[in-house]
Write a protein that holds these residues in place. Structure first.
Motif, PDB file in Angstrom:
ATOM      1  N   LEU B 178       0.844  -1.203   0.000  1.00  0.00           N
ATOM      2  CA  LEU B 178       0.000   0.000   0.000  1.00  0.00           C
ATOM      3  C   LEU B 178       0.874   1.247   0.000  1.00  0.00           C
ATOM      4  CD1 LEU B 178      -2.525  -0.954   2.843  1.00  0.00           C
ATOM      5  CD2 LEU B 178      -2.997  -0.922   0.386  1.00  0.00           C
ATOM      6  N   THR B 179       0.330   2.361  -0.516  1.00  0.00           N
ATOM      7  CA  THR B 179       1.035   3.629  -0.357  1.00  0.00           C
ATOM      8  C   THR B 179       0.757   4.125   1.071  1.00  0.00           C
ATOM      9  OG1 THR B 179      -0.875   4.949  -1.023  1.00  0.00           O
ATOM     10  CG2 THR B 179       0.625   4.230  -2.777  1.00  0.00           C
ATOM     11  N   GLU B 180       1.602   5.044   1.548  1.00  0.00           N
ATOM     12  CA  GLU B 180       1.400   5.626   2.887  1.00  0.00           C
ATOM     13  C   GLU B 180       0.005   6.235   2.990  1.00  0.00           C
ATOM     14  OE1 GLU B 180       3.049   6.242   5.794  1.00  0.00           O
ATOM     15  OE2 GLU B 180       4.822   5.062   5.353  1.00  0.00           O
ATOM     16  N   THR B 181      -0.382   6.968   1.942  1.00  0.00           N
ATOM     17  CA  THR B 181      -1.678   7.659   1.974  1.00  0.00           C
ATOM     18  C   THR B 181      -2.821   6.656   2.056  1.00  0.00           C
ATOM     19  OG1 THR B 181      -0.716   9.389   0.613  1.00  0.00           O
ATOM     20  CG2 THR B 181      -3.111   9.342   0.734  1.00  0.00           C
ATOM     21  N   ASN B 182      -2.759   5.648   1.226  1.00  0.00           N
ATOM     22  CA  ASN B 182      -3.819   4.647   1.222  1.00  0.00           C
ATOM     23  C   ASN B 182      -3.915   3.924   2.565  1.00  0.00           C
ATOM     24  OD1 ASN B 182      -5.875   3.232   0.097  1.00  0.00           O
ATOM     25  ND2 ASN B 182      -4.744   2.588  -1.705  1.00  0.00           N
TER      26      ASN B 182
END
Lengths: 79, 207
Positions: B178-182
């Motif tokens: 996952l991305t940090e934002t997600n």
């Protein structure tokens, strides 16, 4: 204008240190002056704290034994 | 990976490589819930997840000497698990990547509680007396635990790893892809749902 909805949406980002400088400042100011968002903030704290206290079920013994048996085998091979 | 975590990992790894059985047993126990959760998200059934976790431990034992410490031990073990679970998912024709599921599960929680201008219409209650007594805390934990079971798969996995197991955001992002934002959005949505459940519990007890 920074709203209660914004403050509510930023509760986790604030805790993760992921809000940029201005947003962090707005968030802090808003929570300091808005009693509802202060209550929401407190609820978040309590929720995260309680979640961290939920005990884990132990791993099934047969799984632990199978892993341990492989681990012992490794030790014997390297001797 | 933090400095402290790196030191802990180094000490643990040294013990494992020296054949410290108690340390290995402790590691298996400590990681079980987190690994089972990730495996469940990938393969769907508890039985298949248990098999994946078991295979993961066998692989960890086999590759222990090859671990170079470039990530945390948790990330390394978690990545082995995800690779095995993915293989298993493909075999069982259930191979949707975690990151694809994650995009579908980020709707706002309780939007009706805000006015069109973005202020509280139904404000949260003040909890002046967060339960301190053991029995009430246990009940409140039960309310949260029950809500966790109803969370969408990805939120449930991220919340379990972050808030119940204490994984770092970096570890969760690396293992789940996952991305940090997600990851933060999923964690936030999950926490909002748990907070709402706890609020209902408090309303029910009149506290």
């Amino acid at each position: 204008m920074y709203t209660c909805r914004d403050a509510s949406e930023h509760m986790t980002e604030m805790r993760e240190g992921a809000l940029s400088g201005w947003l962090r400042l707005w968030h802090r100011l808003h929570v300091a002056i808005c009693p509802h968002c202060r209550a929401c903030n407190r609820q978040f704290d309590e929720t995260v704290k309680l979640a961290g206290e939920i005990p884990a079920e132990p791993a099934p013994e047969r799984m632990v034994e199978s892993a341990l048996s492989a681990f012992r085998g490794r030790g014997e091979r390297s001797e | 990976m933090t400095q402290g975590q790196g030191n802990d990992d180094a000490a643990l790894l040294a013990g494992l490589r020296a054949g410290d059985e108690a340390a290995f047993r402790k590691l298996v126990g400590a990681m079980h819930r987190g690994l089972m959760r990730v495996a469940m998200a990938c393969v769907g059934s508890e039985a298949a997840a248990e098999e994946v976790v078991q295979e993961t431990w066998l692989a960890v034992v086999g590759q222990l000497d090859r671990f170079e410490g470039r990530s945390s031990l948790r990330t390394w073990i978690g990545t082995i698990l995800v690779n095995r679970a993915r293989t298993r998912g493909i075999r069982d024709k259930r191979s949707v990547p975690f990151s694809a599921l994650a995009r579908e599960e980020t709707d706002p929680v309780e939007p009706e509680r805000f006015s069109a201008a973005g202020f509280w219409k139904t404000p949260p209650a003040r909890w002046d007396d967060a339960p301190e007594e053991l029995v009430l805390r246990k009940e409140a934990r039960g309310a949260i635990e029950a809500e966790i079971q109803t969370l969408p798969e990805t939120q449930r996995t991220v919340v379990t790893l972050r808030d119940l197991e204490g994984w770092t955001s970096e570890e969760v992002c690396n293992v789940l892809g996952l991305t940090e934002t997600n990851q933060r959005v999923l964690l936030h949505r999950g926490r909002q749902r748990l907070r709402a459940a706890l609020e209902r519990y408090h309303a029910g007890t009149g506290r």
